[in-house]
Design an enzyme around this catalytic site. Structure first.
Site, mmCIF file in Angstrom:
data_model
loop_
_atom_site.group_PDB
_atom_site.id
_atom_site.type_symbol
_atom_site.label_atom_id
_atom_site.label_comp_id
_atom_site.label_asym_id
_atom_site.label_seq_id
_atom_site.Cartn_x
_atom_site.Cartn_y
_atom_site.Cartn_z
ATOM 1 N N ARG A 114 0.844 -1.193 0.000
ATOM 2 C CA ARG A 114 0.000 0.000 0.000
ATOM 3 C C ARG A 114 0.881 1.246 0.000
ATOM 4 N NH1 ARG A 114 -4.984 0.166 3.563
ATOM 5 N NH2 ARG A 114 -6.081 0.412 1.614
ATOM 6 N N SER A 131 -10.623 6.340 17.199
ATOM 7 C CA SER A 131 -11.138 5.072 17.716
ATOM 8 C C SER A 131 -10.135 4.413 18.651
ATOM 9 C CB SER A 131 -11.460 4.129 16.545
ATOM 10 O OG SER A 131 -11.824 2.851 17.011
ATOM 11 N N GLN A 178 -6.937 -4.945 17.380
ATOM 12 C CA GLN A 178 -6.243 -6.018 16.661
ATOM 13 C C GLN A 178 -4.745 -5.717 16.619
ATOM 14 O OE1 GLN A 178 -7.477 -6.555 12.612
ATOM 15 N NE2 GLN A 178 -6.108 -8.276 12.251
ATOM 16 N N GLU A 216 0.048 -1.388 9.152
ATOM 17 C CA GLU A 216 0.662 -0.057 9.101
ATOM 18 C C GLU A 216 -0.342 1.059 9.410
ATOM 19 O OE1 GLU A 216 3.524 2.718 6.253
ATOM 20 O OE2 GLU A 216 3.339 0.566 5.885
ATOM 21 N N ASN A 267 -2.078 -8.327 2.971
ATOM 22 C CA ASN A 267 -2.693 -7.121 2.423
ATOM 23 C C ASN A 267 -3.695 -7.452 1.325
ATOM 24 O OD1 ASN A 267 -1.747 -4.251 3.307
ATOM 25 N ND2 ASN A 267 0.017 -5.585 3.574
#
Length: 303
Positions: A56, A70, A78, A96, A130
């Site tokens: 990414r 959050s 997680q 990441e 990913n």
């Protein structure tokens, strides 16, 4: 609540173990490796570096800020996954976005699974994990597949087994990399869907690809409308077929043309003639009534 506190305390205990130079774990066979590898450990963010193999390349700032909010409220639910590089030094394998969001709110530590992997294993883990994510765009997925093929030396068939995707699905993603970079960027920015991209890739010429891409964006064409436009494009590019003249439309020799004129004058009616090959042909003498037919017959037979 007590269970969660115990788990968190365990993570801090393992973190202290990893900071002890006498327990510098480098392989799965080292002492205390079983206590660390595969377990959740609280690691200092400053001891973690980003993964150069991360497929990414774009992180949405707004989404990162939302994730950071959050995490500030609920914590990192997680854990990330890292691999051990050196003493108290780690590299991200996956997670990441969680790592970046945690840095945004200046968290000192983050829960992490520790893996011991070489560069190739780290690349494969990062790419495969990913690919399984739902928020990657089609081009990011295509690039991840291509890297697995090039750098891990996987065939499309083996890659299909490794990532749990049909070979045809992988092939469709890889074909997107044939699109012009401008169009690839459009897909990454959400202007085009994968369906649009799969249709556009059937146009070979770059300038024609881009021209249709601009039309899709400006006119908000659906995938079905794009498919129709591509079909019309190919129809227009087909070479026009030249039909051979039929045997009935061959050029009439001069002697016949002259004779037909004389015959027409003689019969007082327009005689038609169609020449074929081999000096053959057909003479047509029209008539307009019973009386006209008898008149022509009388002239021809000399009655």
């Amino acid at each position: 609540m007590a269970k969660a506190t115990k788990k968190q305390a365990l993570g801090r205990g393992l973190s202290a173990l990893l900071k002890d130079p006498e327990n510098d774990i480098q392989s799965a066979t080292d002492k205390n490796a079983d206590k660390v590898v595969g377990n959740i450990v609280e690691l200092e963010l400053e001891s973690i570096e980003v993964n150069p193999f991360q497929p990414r390349s774009y992180f949405n700032d707004e989404a990162l800020n939302e994730l950071a909010t959050s995490i500030k409220e609920l914590g990192v639910i997680q854990p990330i996954t890292v691999r051990k590089l050196d003493f108290n030094k780690y590299q991200l394998v996956s997670g990441e976005r969680r790592f970046r969001a945690s840095k945004l709110i200046n968290l000192p530590t983050i829960p992490a699974y520790i893996r011991i992997a070489n560069d190739q294993e780290s690349l494969e883990m990062a790419l495969v994990e990913n690919i399984q994510r739902q928020d990657l765009d089609p081009i990011e997925i295509a690039l991840s597949y291509q890297r697995l093929i090039d750098e891990i030396e996987l065939t499309q068939e083996k890659l299909s087994d490794r990532v749990g995707k049909k070979r045809s699905t992988i092939a469709n993603y890889l074909r997107l990399l044939k699109l012009d970079p401008i169009i690839q960027t459009g897909m990454r920015d959400g202007f085009l869907s994968m369906g649009h991209g799969r249709t556009l890739v059937n146009i070979e010429k770059t300038k024609d690809q881009i021209a249709l891409y601009e039309k899709i964006v400006s006119e908000n064409l659906s995938v079905r409308e794009t498919e129709k436009a591509v079909k019309e494009y190919h129809e227009a590019k087909k070479p026009k077929t030249t039909t051979k003249p039929s045997t009935e439309t061959l050029k009439t020799p001069e002697y016949i043309a002259k004779g037909v004129t004389n015959l027409s004058n003689y019969l007082d009616v327009k005689v038609d003639i169609k020449s074929t090959t081999g000096n053959k042909g057909k003479i047509t003498i029209p008539y307009t009534s019973k009386e006209d037919f008898k008149r022509i017959k009388k002239i021809i037979l000399g009655e």
